[in-house]
Write an enzyme that holds these catalytic residues in place. Sequence first.
Site, PDB file in Angstrom:
ATOM      1  N   ALA A  18       0.831  -1.199   0.000  1.00 54.17           N
ATOM      2  CA  ALA A  18       0.000   0.000   0.000  1.00 54.17           C
ATOM      3  C   ALA A  18       0.866   1.250   0.000  1.00 54.17           C
ATOM      4  O   ALA A  18       1.806   1.381   0.780  1.00 54.17           O
ATOM      5  CB  ALA A  18      -0.914   0.002   1.230  1.00 54.17           C
ATOM      6  N   CYS A 101      -2.881  -9.385   4.477  1.00 51.13           N
ATOM      7  CA  CYS A 101      -2.710  -8.103   5.168  1.00 51.13           C
ATOM      8  C   CYS A 101      -2.990  -8.251   6.661  1.00 51.13           C
ATOM      9  O   CYS A 101      -4.053  -8.751   7.049  1.00 51.13           O
ATOM     10  CB  CYS A 101      -3.630  -7.050   4.574  1.00 51.13           C
ATOM     11  SG  CYS A 101      -3.425  -5.421   5.329  1.00 51.13           S
ATOM     12  N   LYS A 141      -2.536 -14.498  -2.011  1.00 48.58           N
ATOM     13  CA  LYS A 141      -1.409 -14.354  -1.101  1.00 48.58           C
ATOM     14  C   LYS A 141      -1.961 -14.426   0.317  1.00 48.58           C
ATOM     15  O   LYS A 141      -2.965 -13.797   0.641  1.00 48.58           O
ATOM     16  CB  LYS A 141      -0.698 -13.026  -1.333  1.00 48.58           C
ATOM     17  CG  LYS A 141       0.586 -12.842  -0.519  1.00 48.58           C
ATOM     18  CD  LYS A 141       1.371 -11.633  -1.027  1.00 48.58           C
ATOM     19  CE  LYS A 141       2.680 -11.483  -0.274  1.00 48.58           C
ATOM     20  NZ  LYS A 141       2.507 -10.856   1.046  1.00 48.58           N
ATOM     21  N   ASN A 203       7.447 -16.034   0.475  1.00 53.04           N
ATOM     22  CA  ASN A 203       7.620 -14.621   0.806  1.00 53.04           C
ATOM     23  C   ASN A 203       8.081 -14.512   2.256  1.00 53.04           C
ATOM     24  O   ASN A 203       7.601 -15.242   3.116  1.00 53.04           O
ATOM     25  CB  ASN A 203       6.283 -13.888   0.599  1.00 53.04           C
ATOM     26  CG  ASN A 203       6.324 -12.423   0.983  1.00 53.04           C
ATOM     27  OD1 ASN A 203       5.386 -11.929   1.598  1.00 53.04           O
ATOM     28  ND2 ASN A 203       7.374 -11.717   0.649  1.00 53.04           N
ATOM     29  N   ARG A 228       9.399  -5.929   1.313  1.00 55.38           N
ATOM     30  CA  ARG A 228      10.168  -4.848   1.945  1.00 55.38           C
ATOM     31  C   ARG A 228      11.619  -4.786   1.481  1.00 55.38           C
ATOM     32  O   ARG A 228      12.250  -3.732   1.559  1.00 55.38           O
ATOM     33  CB  ARG A 228      10.109  -5.017   3.460  1.00 55.38           C
ATOM     34  CG  ARG A 228       8.714  -4.787   4.050  1.00 55.38           C
ATOM     35  CD  ARG A 228       8.688  -5.109   5.532  1.00 55.38           C
ATOM     36  NE  ARG A 228       8.974  -6.510   5.783  1.00 55.38           N
ATOM     37  CZ  ARG A 228       9.618  -6.967   6.862  1.00 55.38           C
ATOM     38  NH1 ARG A 228      10.043  -6.114   7.784  1.00 55.38           N
ATOM     39  NH2 ARG A 228       9.836  -8.263   7.010  1.00 55.38           N
TER      40      ARG A 228
END
Length: 370
Positions: A18, A101, A141, A203, A228
């Site tokens: 985001a 999320c 995901k 991930n 990240r």
Amino acid sequence: MKIGAIEVWPPVVLAPMAGVTNAPFRTLCREQGGGLYVSEMITSRALVERNPKTLAMIRFEPGEKPRSVQLYGVDPEVVGGAVKVIAAEGLADHVDLNFGCPVPKVTRRGGGSALPYKRDLLRRILRAAVANAGALPVTMKMRKGIDDDHLTYLDAGRIAVEEGLSAVALHARTAVQHYGGTADWDAIARLKDAVPEIPVLGNGDIWAAGDALRMMERTGCDGVVVGRGCLGRPWLFRDLDSAFEGGSERVRPTLGEVGATMMRHAELLVECFGSETHGVLDFRKHVGWYLKGFTVGAGSRRDLATAGSLAELGERIACLPAGQPWPGEAADGPRGKSNARERVHLPEHWLDDPYDVAVPEGAELDSSGG
């Protein structure tokens, strides 16, 4: 790696983030290497309701192929409607669904990493998405689960296979871990064993190209998702390209080269938003990531992060010691938020029945971007 009919090489996916993975940032990353570059999170309800901000966020550059959109939603009917809009109007070539999320405003509504606990609701959402996608591949995901007492990733993976998804990606942390601690790569291996029928992407804790190779060797996963690790470092995708082709060459830009990338990033944001003020303000969050590890004083960092125009930003970048070399490990390591949470915010009684299909009241967010 194939996701539906889409060939992805190297097997690298840019994680939706985001406020970060908008068209300008994707452009910077795509120029460095191949892979699949996913948009910011788009809210299903906002897309169905034709929210102007959301429609503007589904913006791809003319040469961006394949075009990949991530959708968030909790209501199967709304998610199905959003996928139908994307497919019918040719807005993207691939749809990814967000069940990873961990932020409170999402999980307290039953969305994101909270949702896979509701197995049958998850199934209904996936079924609705696939049914409305036409030829578009649908992926998802997710995280390991809510916490170590409520792990969901193996069940969710099997449901994904049964409902016709083209791939699944696992962030190998629980929601309560947020971005803290160490990613559990062994969980990625267990998921790959559980769902051999479709590609599994791993991930978590990919900070350098070597990390991606180690993850794939250790877990047997088919590809990696990078989040990240590329913040303030779009050239990580060039390193990944080289690594997957068997090369050892890695990008080590000087501070002057980093400064030039910073300036171009800000210029692309201004062009994207159609407003110099908006673009420069949006760029501010990236300053600390670009400068990580470099010897730049607090005053200079503050000046860069408070620039109010492109001219001002350019002047302040020009004051940096351009010849300063890449700081190595200090810049290659973890970046971004890394704290765990004390608890996951959930709807009342969410954990009572894992097979309840009721959609929580007010579950659908009306704006996109996380």
